[in-house]
Motif scaffolding. Structure first.
Motif, PDB file in Angstrom:
ATOM      1  N   ALA A 195       0.933  -0.968   0.210  1.00  0.00           N
ATOM      2  CA  ALA A 195      -0.001  -0.079   0.399  1.00  0.00           C
ATOM      3  C   ALA A 195       0.938   1.402   0.036  1.00  0.00           C
ATOM      4  O   ALA A 195       0.406   2.484  -0.663  1.00  0.00           O
ATOM      5  N   ARG A 196       1.809   1.184   0.974  1.00  0.00           N
ATOM      6  CA  ARG A 196       3.068   2.427   0.769  1.00  0.00           C
ATOM      7  C   ARG A 196       3.682   2.587  -0.634  1.00  0.00           C
ATOM      8  O   ARG A 196       3.392   3.430  -1.051  1.00  0.00           O
ATOM      9  N   SER A 197       4.383   1.179  -1.015  1.00  0.00           N
ATOM     10  CA  SER A 197       5.041   1.328  -1.972  1.00  0.00           C
ATOM     11  C   SER A 197       4.118   1.914  -3.457  1.00  0.00           C
ATOM     12  O   SER A 197       3.994   3.151  -4.042  1.00  0.00           O
ATOM     13  N   CYS A 198       2.837   1.379  -3.754  1.00  0.00           N
ATOM     14  CA  CYS A 198       1.668   2.066  -4.332  1.00  0.00           C
ATOM     15  C   CYS A 198       0.982   3.279  -4.302  1.00  0.00           C
ATOM     16  O   CYS A 198       0.636   4.100  -5.223  1.00  0.00           O
ATOM     17  N   SER A 199       1.537   4.132  -3.407  1.00  0.00           N
ATOM     18  CA  SER A 199       1.066   5.468  -3.052  1.00  0.00           C
ATOM     19  C   SER A 199       2.349   6.335  -3.880  1.00  0.00           C
ATOM     20  O   SER A 199       1.976   7.312  -4.251  1.00  0.00           O
ATOM     21  N   GLU A 200       2.923   5.693  -4.657  1.00  0.00           N
ATOM     22  CA  GLU A 200       3.936   6.828  -4.900  1.00  0.00           C
ATOM     23  C   GLU A 200       4.042   6.216  -6.336  1.00  0.00           C
ATOM     24  O   GLU A 200       3.469   5.128  -6.997  1.00  0.00           O
ATOM     25  N   THR A 201       4.460   7.792  -7.670  1.00  0.00           N
ATOM     26  CA  THR A 201       4.318   7.151  -8.556  1.00  0.00           C
ATOM     27  C   THR A 201       5.720   7.326  -9.467  1.00  0.00           C
ATOM     28  O   THR A 201       7.282   7.925  -8.881  1.00  0.00           O
ATOM     29  N   ALA A 202       6.085   5.934 -10.423  1.00  0.00           N
ATOM     30  CA  ALA A 202       7.154   5.603 -11.293  1.00  0.00           C
ATOM     31  C   ALA A 202       7.242   7.098 -11.927  1.00  0.00           C
ATOM     32  O   ALA A 202       6.447   7.588 -12.750  1.00  0.00           O
ATOM     33  N   PRO A 203       9.064   7.119 -11.499  1.00  0.00           N
ATOM     34  CA  PRO A 203       9.200   8.112 -12.813  1.00  0.00           C
ATOM     35  C   PRO A 203       8.611   8.302 -14.579  1.00  0.00           C
ATOM     36  O   PRO A 203       8.247   6.841 -14.651  1.00  0.00           O
ATOM     37  N   VAL A 204       8.379   9.186 -15.076  1.00  0.00           N
ATOM     38  CA  VAL A 204       8.367   9.401 -15.995  1.00  0.00           C
ATOM     39  C   VAL A 204       8.917   8.319 -17.293  1.00  0.00           C
ATOM     40  O   VAL A 204       8.111   7.450 -17.948  1.00  0.00           O
ATOM     41  N   GLU A 205      10.148   7.988 -17.175  1.00  0.00           N
ATOM     42  CA  GLU A 205      10.876   7.399 -17.993  1.00  0.00           C
ATOM     43  C   GLU A 205      10.689   5.433 -17.916  1.00  0.00           C
ATOM     44  O   GLU A 205      10.591   5.483 -18.881  1.00  0.00           O
ATOM     45  N   LEU A 206      10.362   5.253 -16.828  1.00  0.00           N
ATOM     46  CA  LEU A 206      10.289   4.268 -16.840  1.00  0.00           C
ATOM     47  C   LEU A 206       8.589   3.145 -17.079  1.00  0.00           C
ATOM     48  O   LEU A 206       8.702   2.562 -18.018  1.00  0.00           O
ATOM     49  N   ARG A 207       7.948   5.248 -16.656  1.00  0.00           N
ATOM     50  CA  ARG A 207       6.073   4.517 -16.920  1.00  0.00           C
ATOM     51  C   ARG A 207       6.715   4.930 -18.520  1.00  0.00           C
ATOM     52  O   ARG A 207       6.281   3.152 -18.951  1.00  0.00           O
ATOM     53  N   GLU A 208       6.974   4.738 -19.421  1.00  0.00           N
ATOM     54  CA  GLU A 208       7.369   4.541 -20.863  1.00  0.00           C
ATOM     55  C   GLU A 208       7.784   3.590 -21.245  1.00  0.00           C
ATOM     56  O   GLU A 208       7.937   2.872 -22.340  1.00  0.00           O
ATOM     57  N   ARG A 209       8.762   2.941 -20.297  1.00  0.00           N
ATOM     58  CA  ARG A 209      10.088   2.099 -20.781  1.00  0.00           C
ATOM     59  C   ARG A 209       9.251   0.798 -20.692  1.00  0.00           C
ATOM     60  O   ARG A 209       9.786   0.126 -21.469  1.00  0.00           O
ATOM     61  N   VAL A 210       8.594   0.579 -19.937  1.00  0.00           N
ATOM     62  CA  VAL A 210       6.575   0.192 -19.041  1.00  0.00           C
ATOM     63  C   VAL A 210       6.068  -0.382 -20.752  1.00  0.00           C
ATOM     64  O   VAL A 210       5.511  -1.306 -21.345  1.00  0.00           O
ATOM     65  N   ARG A 211       5.364   0.409 -20.842  1.00  0.00           N
ATOM     66  CA  ARG A 211       4.127   0.883 -21.468  1.00  0.00           C
ATOM     67  C   ARG A 211       5.230   0.056 -24.090  1.00  0.00           C
ATOM     68  O   ARG A 211       4.569  -0.028 -23.775  1.00  0.00           O
ATOM     69  N   VAL A 212       5.862   0.628 -23.280  1.00  0.00           N
ATOM     70  CA  VAL A 212       7.254   0.225 -25.057  1.00  0.00           C
ATOM     71  C   VAL A 212       7.418  -1.519 -25.073  1.00  0.00           C
ATOM     72  O   VAL A 212       6.135  -1.338 -25.544  1.00  0.00           O
ATOM     73  N   ARG A 213       7.683  -1.325 -23.677  1.00  0.00           N
ATOM     74  CA  ARG A 213       7.647  -3.261 -24.030  1.00  0.00           C
ATOM     75  C   ARG A 213       6.524  -4.475 -23.351  1.00  0.00           C
ATOM     76  O   ARG A 213       6.518  -4.630 -23.906  1.00  0.00           O
ATOM     77  N   ILE A 214       5.258  -3.451 -23.540  1.00  0.00           N
ATOM     78  CA  ILE A 214       4.147  -3.560 -23.268  1.00  0.00           C
ATOM     79  C   ILE A 214       4.042  -3.764 -24.751  1.00  0.00           C
ATOM     80  O   ILE A 214       3.032  -5.152 -24.961  1.00  0.00           O
ATOM     81  N   GLN A 215       3.848  -3.144 -25.437  1.00  0.00           N
ATOM     82  CA  GLN A 215       3.609  -2.674 -26.936  1.00  0.00           C
ATOM     83  C   GLN A 215       4.333  -4.157 -27.606  1.00  0.00           C
ATOM     84  O   GLN A 215       4.378  -5.159 -27.935  1.00  0.00           O
ATOM     85  N   GLN A 216       5.967  -3.850 -27.334  1.00  0.00           N
ATOM     86  CA  GLN A 216       6.705  -4.957 -27.724  1.00  0.00           C
ATOM     87  C   GLN A 216       6.153  -6.679 -27.679  1.00  0.00           C
ATOM     88  O   GLN A 216       6.060  -7.665 -28.862  1.00  0.00           O
ATOM     89  N   ILE A 217       5.379  -7.552 -26.598  1.00  0.00           N
ATOM     90  CA  ILE A 217       5.397  -8.199 -25.945  1.00  0.00           C
ATOM     91  C   ILE A 217       4.156  -8.801 -27.108  1.00  0.00           C
ATOM     92  O   ILE A 217       3.969  -9.169 -27.440  1.00  0.00           O
ATOM     93  N   GLN A 218       3.079  -7.671 -27.029  1.00  0.00           N
ATOM     94  CA  GLN A 218       1.771  -7.441 -27.576  1.00  0.00           C
ATOM     95  C   GLN A 218       2.764  -8.102 -28.865  1.00  0.00           C
ATOM     96  O   GLN A 218       1.525  -8.914 -29.665  1.00  0.00           O
ATOM     97  N   VAL A 219       3.244  -7.187 -29.482  1.00  0.00           N
ATOM     98  CA  VAL A 219       3.629  -7.611 -31.237  1.00  0.00           C
ATOM     99  C   VAL A 219       3.585  -8.992 -31.464  1.00  0.00           C
ATOM    100  O   VAL A 219       3.457  -9.872 -31.727  1.00  0.00           O
ATOM    101  N   GLU A 220       5.484 -10.023 -30.168  1.00  0.00           N
ATOM    102  CA  GLU A 220       5.432 -10.536 -29.799  1.00  0.00           C
ATOM    103  C   GLU A 220       4.172 -11.429 -30.330  1.00  0.00           C
ATOM    104  O   GLU A 220       4.442 -12.619 -30.834  1.00  0.00           O
ATOM    105  N   ILE A 221       3.580 -11.467 -29.503  1.00  0.00           N
ATOM    106  CA  ILE A 221       2.177 -12.365 -28.831  1.00  0.00           C
ATOM    107  C   ILE A 221       1.568 -12.789 -30.490  1.00  0.00           C
ATOM    108  O   ILE A 221       1.155 -13.305 -31.328  1.00  0.00           O
ATOM    109  N   THR A 222       0.964 -11.711 -31.051  1.00  0.00           N
ATOM    110  CA  THR A 222       0.254 -11.477 -32.573  1.00  0.00           C
ATOM    111  C   THR A 222       1.122 -12.198 -33.227  1.00  0.00           C
ATOM    112  O   THR A 222       0.874 -12.634 -34.310  1.00  0.00           O
ATOM    113  N   GLU A 223       2.437 -11.578 -33.627  1.00  0.00           N
ATOM    114  CA  GLU A 223       3.036 -12.632 -34.738  1.00  0.00           C
ATOM    115  C   GLU A 223       3.716 -14.417 -34.027  1.00  0.00           C
ATOM    116  O   GLU A 223       3.276 -14.730 -35.319  1.00  0.00           O
ATOM    117  N   GLU A 224       3.157 -15.039 -33.182  1.00  0.00           N
ATOM    118  CA  GLU A 224       3.417 -16.229 -33.350  1.00  0.00           C
ATOM    119  C   GLU A 224       2.250 -16.674 -33.693  1.00  0.00           C
ATOM    120  O   GLU A 224       1.093 -16.556 -34.323  1.00  0.00           O
TER     121      GLU A 224
END
Length: 91
Positions: A62-91
């Motif tokens: 609960a304490r950890s979830c109250s903190e906001t992730a840095p913008v750079e980290l959120r962007e890296r996670v978003r890009v990685r999720i998109q990469q994984i989605q592309v990999e899944i759809t290409e299989e």
């Protein structure tokens, strides 16, 4: 107050109480059930330890979830999720 071995909770009882202990921590139990679970925790050291551990973990999360992730980290996670989605759809 001492208990003889005949009154100690069995493993099956403890397994049944694990979910109820989690619901107690989340305030999702009826008042009567809360009393039953608390009485079990008072007489069962392993379940008391699990209760304390789960409460601690929940507090840390609960304490950890109250903190906001840095913008750079959120962007890296978003890009990685998109990469994984592309990999899944290409299989």
């Amino acid at each position: 107050m001492t208990h003889d071995h005949g009154t100690e909770p069995t493993n099956e009882e403890c397994v049944d109480f694990l979910e109820r202990i989690m619901r107690l921590i989340d305030n999702e139990l009826e008042e009567g059930d809360c009393a039953v679970v608390r009485a079990h925790i008072d007489t069962c050291s392993p379940c008391l330890e699990r209760y304390d551990l789960q409460r601690t973990v929940k507090a840390i999360v609960a304490r950890s979830c109250s903190e906001t992730a840095p913008v750079e980290l959120r962007e890296r996670v978003r890009v990685r999720i998109q990469q994984i989605q592309v990999e899944i759809t290409e299989e």
